[in-house]
Design a protein around this motif. Structure first.
Motif, PDB file in Angstrom:
ATOM      1  N   UNK A  58      73.012   1.932  12.642  1.00 43.94           N
ATOM      2  CA  UNK A  58      74.424   2.322  12.674  1.00 43.94           C
ATOM      3  C   UNK A  58      75.235   1.535  11.646  1.00 43.94           C
ATOM      4  N   UNK A  59      75.073   0.216  11.629  1.00 50.43           N
ATOM      5  CA  UNK A  59      75.858  -0.615  10.719  1.00 50.43           C
ATOM      6  C   UNK A  59      75.599  -0.236   9.263  1.00 50.43           C
ATOM      7  N   UNK A  60      74.357   0.046   8.937  1.00 48.68           N
ATOM      8  CA  UNK A  60      74.012   0.458   7.574  1.00 48.68           C
ATOM      9  C   UNK A  60      74.685   1.782   7.239  1.00 48.68           C
ATOM     10  N   UNK A  61      74.705   2.707   8.190  1.00 48.00           N
ATOM     11  CA  UNK A  61      75.339   4.013   7.947  1.00 48.00           C
ATOM     12  C   UNK A  61      76.846   3.879   7.779  1.00 48.00           C
ATOM     13  N   UNK A  62      77.422   2.796   8.317  1.00 48.36           N
ATOM     14  CA  UNK A  62      78.860   2.557   8.159  1.00 48.36           C
ATOM     15  C   UNK A  62      79.187   1.896   6.816  1.00 48.36           C
ATOM     16  N   UNK A  63      78.149   1.508   6.068  1.00 48.95           N
ATOM     17  CA  UNK A  63      78.379   0.892   4.768  1.00 48.95           C
ATOM     18  C   UNK A  63      78.321  -0.618   4.759  1.00 48.95           C
ATOM     19  N   UNK A  64      77.810  -1.244   5.821  1.00 48.10           N
ATOM     20  CA  UNK A  64      77.689  -2.704   5.836  1.00 48.10           C
ATOM     21  C   UNK A  64      76.516  -3.122   4.961  1.00 48.10           C
TER      22      UNK A  64
ATOM     23  N   UNK B 175      82.194  -4.324   3.829  1.00 45.86           N
ATOM     24  CA  UNK B 175      81.609  -5.219   2.831  1.00 45.86           C
ATOM     25  C   UNK B 175      82.624  -6.257   2.348  1.00 45.86           C
ATOM     26  N   UNK B 176      83.501  -6.681   3.239  1.00 49.63           N
ATOM     27  CA  UNK B 176      84.533  -7.648   2.866  1.00 49.63           C
ATOM     28  C   UNK B 176      83.966  -8.943   2.324  1.00 49.63           C
ATOM     29  N   UNK B 177      84.531  -9.440   1.242  1.00 50.38           N
ATOM     30  CA  UNK B 177      84.081 -10.696   0.636  1.00 50.38           C
ATOM     31  C   UNK B 177      84.583 -11.890   1.439  1.00 50.38           C
TER      32      UNK B 177
END
Length: 359
Positions: A20-26, A69-71
Motif C-alpha cells: 500500500x505505502x509503495x502504491x501511495x508513492x512512498x 516523499x518529504x525530505x
C-alpha cells in the motif's frame, strides 16, 4: 468475503502494508522503516495503529495533506538537542531518525532530546521509546495529533488531541517497563475501528455537545468528541486534561509545530499536516554504575508482580506486559483481521493498484 475474523502471518501483514505505502508513492527507504513499525503495532495488539491506519493515510495523501516523499532536514543540532523538519512527510521515518539522534546524544553526554515539526502521524509512540530501551537507555516520546476531539475537563467542545505519551525503561530479568498511553480515555483509532465494524461504543469513551455519553460509533465520521483520561471530573478527567496539555507543550512549543486547536490545523499548508513530536533518551550510567538502574527497575517490577491480586488467575502486571503477551501469541496465531477492515482494504487495493495479499 468471509464475515469472520481471519488470521494472517506477521510477514504477510507487513508485506501488505508495504504494498500500500509503495502504491501511495512512498520511497523504498521510507517504506523499509514504516512498514515494520506499523506491523509491530499489530503484532502487539495495538490494532488502532497498524494496518487499520492505511485507509486514513490514503485519504490524507489523496487530499494533499501529506507528502509521501518529504525530505527530512536537520534545522538545529546541538550537543544535547536537535530540531528536525519532516518536509510534510509521514511521521515514521522522521521519528525513527529523531530517536536515533536522541540516543546517540544520550550515549555521549547522558541525555538527548529531539523535536520534530512539519510531520504527520507516526504510529504507536511506544515503538520509539522501546528503541531506546534496547540500547540500555530510558526512552520518552510524545506527539501532537490531527484533530481537536478531546474535551478538556468542564468543557463542552474538543480542544486537544489524544496526545499520547510513551516511556520505556530498560531491565535485565524482566521485559522492559513500557508505558504507552493516550491522554484521552481511549485512542481515537479504537472508536474508528468500532465504526468500521459498525459496533457500539462503551459508555465513557465519547460525549455529545451537552457532555452526555455517546455510544453510536457512526459519529466518528462526523468528528465525535472524546473524553480526557478519567472520563468525568469526579473520576479524574482533569488529570488526563493536564497530561494532554503537557504533551501539546512538549510536541509543539519546542518544535514550533501547529497546535491542534489552531484554525485550519493540518490544512493550512498543502502537503503537510504540521504535526510536532518530541523524543528524549536518558543514559542511566551517567547517574549510577553500569547495570544498577536495570537491577533496581527489575526489583520494582518484581515487587509489583508480588502484589496480591484480586483474582488469583489474573496476576498483577506492569505496563507493556499485556502487549508482550499478545505479541508472543500472535507470533504463533497470526494477526487477526476483522471482516469490515479486510473488505475496506481489498477495495482500496483495487483502487490504488496495490497487490492484495490478505486472501
Amino acid at each position: 468475503m468471509s464475515d469472520k475474523i481471519q488470521y494472517f502471518p506477521v510477514d504477510i501483514v507487513e508485506k501488505q502494508i508495504a504494498a500500500f505505502l509503495t502504491s501511495f508513492g512512498m520511497p523504498d527507504d521510507y517504506v523499509a522503516i514504516t512498514a515494520p513499525i506499523m506491523t509491530d503495532a499489530d503484532k502487539r495488539g495495538i490494532d488502532t495503529h497498524g494496518i487499520s491506519c492505511i485507509p486514513n493515510y490514503h485519504g490524507r495523501w489523496t487530499k494533499n495533506m501529506l507528502t509521501m516523499d518529504g525530505d527530512i532536514t536537520v534545522v538545529r543540532d546541538n550537543p544535547t538537542t536537535a530540531l528536525l523538519d519532516a518536509g510534510g512527510g509521514m511521521g515514521y521515518p522522521v521519528a525513527h531518525k529523531a530517536m536515533q539522534m536522541a540516543m546517540e546524544k544520550a550515549k555521549k553526554v547522558g541525555l538527548g532530546s529531539v523535536s520534530v515539526r512539519n510531520s504527520a502521524h507516526y504510529g504507536a509512540a511506544g515503538y520509539y521509546s522501546r528503541m531506546a530501551a534496547r540500547e540500555g537507555l530510558v526512552g520518552f516520546a510524545t506527539t501532537g495529533t490531527s484533530a481537536p476531539r478531546v474535551v478538556p475537563a468542564l468543557a463542552a467542545e474538543g480542544a486537544l488531541g489524544t496526545n499520547p505519551i510513551a516511556f520505556t525503561a530498560p531491565t535485565k530479568r524482566n521485559k522492559p517497563f513500557n508505558l504507552d498511553m493516550a491522554t484521552s480515555t481511549v485512542a481515537s483509532g479504537k472508536i474508528r475501528n468500532k465504526a468500521v465494524e459498525e459496533q457500539p461504543l462503551p459508555e465513557g469513551w465519547a460525549v455529545d455537545l451537552s457532555g452526555n455519553s455517546l455510544t453510536d460509533s457512526s459519529g466518528y465520521w462526523d468528528g465525535v468528541n472524546m473524553t480526557s483520561l478519567g472520563g468525568t471530573r469526579e473520576l479524574g478527567s482533569h488529570k488526563g486534561y493536564g497530561l494532554g496539555a503537557m504533551v501539546e507543550i512538549l510536541s509543539c512549543c519546542f518544535s514550533g509545530a501547529s497546535f491542534v486547536m489552531s484554525p485550519n490545523h493540518g490544512k493550512r499548508t498543502p502537503g503537510t499536516m504540521e504535526l510536532g513530536h518530541f523524543f528524549m533518551a536518558i543514559n542511566p550510567v551517567f547517574f549510577r554504575e553500569e547495570g544498577a538502574f536495570e537491577e533496581t527497575t527489575d526489583q520494582l517490577i518484581d515487587d509489583l508482580h508480588a502484589t496480591t491480586p484480586v483474582d488469583p488467575d489474573q496476576p498483577v502486571l506492569v505496563a507493556g506486559e499485556p502487549e508482550d503477551m499478545i505479541e508472543a501469541e500472535r507470533e504463533k496465531t497470526g494477526i487477526p483481521m476483522p471482516p469490515g477492515l479486510r473488505s475496506k482494504l481489498e477495495a482500496l487495493a483495487g483502487e490504488c493498484g496495490a497487490e492484495f495479499y490478505l486472501r
